[in-house]
Design an enzyme around this catalytic site. Sequence first.
Site, PDB file in Angstrom:
ATOM      1  N   HIS A  64      68.712 -70.898  56.829  1.00  0.00           N
ATOM      2  CA  HIS A  64      67.349 -72.010  57.837  1.00  0.00           C
ATOM      3  C   HIS A  64      66.883 -71.859  58.480  1.00  0.00           C
ATOM      4  CE1 HIS A  64      65.659 -75.533  55.509  1.00  0.00           C
ATOM      5  NE2 HIS A  64      65.336 -74.631  55.131  1.00  0.00           N
ATOM      6  N   LYS A  86      65.825 -73.195  61.986  1.00  0.00           N
ATOM      7  CA  LYS A  86      64.733 -72.105  62.807  1.00  0.00           C
ATOM      8  C   LYS A  86      64.433 -72.051  64.674  1.00  0.00           C
ATOM      9  CE  LYS A  86      62.725 -74.579  58.524  1.00  0.00           C
ATOM     10  NZ  LYS A  86      63.338 -74.456  57.630  1.00  0.00           N
ATOM     11  N   HIS A 125      57.695 -81.428  55.415  1.00  0.00           N
ATOM     12  CA  HIS A 125      58.521 -80.902  54.816  1.00  0.00           C
ATOM     13  C   HIS A 125      59.883 -80.830  56.009  1.00  0.00           C
ATOM     14  CE1 HIS A 125      60.056 -76.421  55.734  1.00  0.00           C
ATOM     15  NE2 HIS A 125      59.913 -76.779  54.367  1.00  0.00           N
ATOM     16  N   LYS A 150      63.277 -82.981  58.007  1.00  0.00           N
ATOM     17  CA  LYS A 150      64.612 -82.915  57.700  1.00  0.00           C
ATOM     18  C   LYS A 150      65.056 -84.020  58.239  1.00  0.00           C
ATOM     19  CE  LYS A 150      63.424 -78.770  55.846  1.00  0.00           C
ATOM     20  NZ  LYS A 150      62.535 -78.272  56.325  1.00  0.00           N
TER      21      LYS A 150
END
Length: 710
Positions: free
Chosen positions: A336, A338, A570, A572
């Site tokens: 997950h 990036k 989106h 975090k």
Amino acid sequence: MADRRGPQSNDAEDGFDDEALRIAIALSLGQDPYKPQNGEKSSALVDLAQDEEEEEDNGTGSQSKAAAVSKRAAKNSESSHSSNPVVSTNSDAQTSSLSALFGGLDRKKMEEERLARLKDNKKRSASSAALESPSPTAARPQQRPKVSSSSSSSYKRTTGGGPQTIADLLAPESDEDDDATASSQGSDDSPVTGHMVKAGKPTKAPESGKASTVTTASTVQSSFSNAGRTLSGNVSKPELPFPKGAVKKTWVRGQPRKGDDVTIEEIFQKDKLQLAVLSTFILDEGWLFDKLDLTRTRLILCRGMPKDGEQISDFLNQFPTVRKHLVPVNGSGCMHSKLQLLKYEDYLRIVVPSANLVSFDWGETGDMENIMFIIDLPLLDDPDMTRELTPFGEELSYFLKAKRLDDNLIKSMKKYDWTETKRYGFVHSISASHVDDKAWRTGYCGLGRAVKSLGLGTSKTIEMDVVAASLGSIKDSLLKALYYACQGDSGLKELESRPVGKKAQEAPDLEAADVRKHTRVYFPSKHTVKTSIAKDAGTICFQKQWFESPTFPREVLRDCVSTRPGMLMHNKMIFVTRTEESKDESSKKTVSGFAYVGSANLSESAWGRLIKDRGTKKLKITCRNWECGVIVPAGTTTVAGSSSASSEKQEQEQGDGKGKSKEETVSVTSAEDDTSSWEVFEGHIPIPMKVPAPPLELKGSKSPFFFGGF
């Protein structure tokens, strides 16, 4: 497709300009471009600081390099005479070879395009500090492309009305919370290994709408004109766009630019990009390749290992300069993270975004925003010099080694100046079980370790505000672990506070109740999603049964409303603040803070769980996901003091005549309502959501948006 170069499948060529021509000539002669010919050297390892392939030029510079390669190409052409009946032996040989390679192409048009690119590059060099923005007249995509997290998907663009979602692809299992549930394999006991798949030679023309990788004659000639360049004392270093590090929002179509956002084009700078190491959970390959120039940029694309029986997409096999690096995951987890490593001639760019490599995460559909950390590291003056890494660099290197990326690529990072990363902390989750010293380096244990090493730890009360795009089956144990980690704890405090025995488990957890008072989790309500531009949440995911569970800390949830109208997030992020009375002014208070920016949502899959192994009696943390992020200190500021303390004291001593209890007064004047502490982030970290935010409810329009829609 299996790699035909055997044990060197993890390697990449140093000299891209020479390599592009070598591959093109080999293909035109019907030879295997990945099999070393007689007298040729095998490919060198990846080196983030290496620009060109090291060849003997006898001091004649780039012109002799080009001549040497041309001579070698002519020799190869002659050696293939027996298998090619008609081969010209005069001055037409080179023309014939190029004709075979580029037959059917409009050379005049290509030359015009080359000259236009050359002119454009000169303009860019004259103003290197100015980054290109998307054209305001560019047509807005009609909708999001419908993409898949699986490596076997074809990633086809869709057409029709309204923004598309990938909700139908999201199937959370257990505590899985992220963008979607990934295809994965592995177990707690299996070692972390990586697998590199070399893309094969072109076998078919790219599909309509996909990026073309045909190398033109003019491109090859232009490549050789830059061969042999080195950084010397006589050449001034370029001004780096992000030398100190910065946190930026993604640009969003239709939203005004205020200096706190950046586009994917500004990140990649594809006309200068030499090597890109990109990681993503979901991918639109055609969209990504439109953003890169694969005739000049080598690409290593990190994806999660597919499940047994799944087929790996062969779309990348068309691109000789692209490699797929498959990373194994633990159980039901996913790859997950990036992370992006972008190599340019004179510097290395490190980007840690929350965005996947799809159009809607980078604002092109105008309905979704993301966040990222970005920093540029200059190449050391002496190409042969290396420098010890900072703690940030050490943890990044540790993370890359866990992914089994090429050792030489990792070692070459020491050729850059990491000085400016000292103020930051690199935090990661590695999909596996970790014991002994490794347990303290990853997951929420690694978060606490990084907070403490940066001097940000405290035993005093903090306020923790968490922004998440997806939520798992949260329990108080996870909230406590994160809260204590943000205080600088290694993970032991939460572990030792767990109740043992039936009576202890039935007793109220006072520590958990205290953590809930000082924690807020931002997630969109149904109303926020319904009234957004997208009208649907796409990759935002949360299960209704988790929210309704009696162990879920529902009171910490707040509605996540963007400061940019109509946007869904989106992001975090974790915002941490600590407030103390000012020592100099009694009417003031001192606020210090930092933030986490990265890929980890709020779940046990992302942050792990520390336990004491029953068999070995050793401490072990298990993470299911690959995640990474950066701790960004915000410093300290002085703001106006809250009147809550004086009001409470006055009510206790004199009473206000209104019959309010102390608890009622505190709730009105809580830290959540006093937004002055957020001032500490101004100029350091963009605050994407509106604060204070209303709490989410169990039912109605103010309940959370759940997986499956409305």
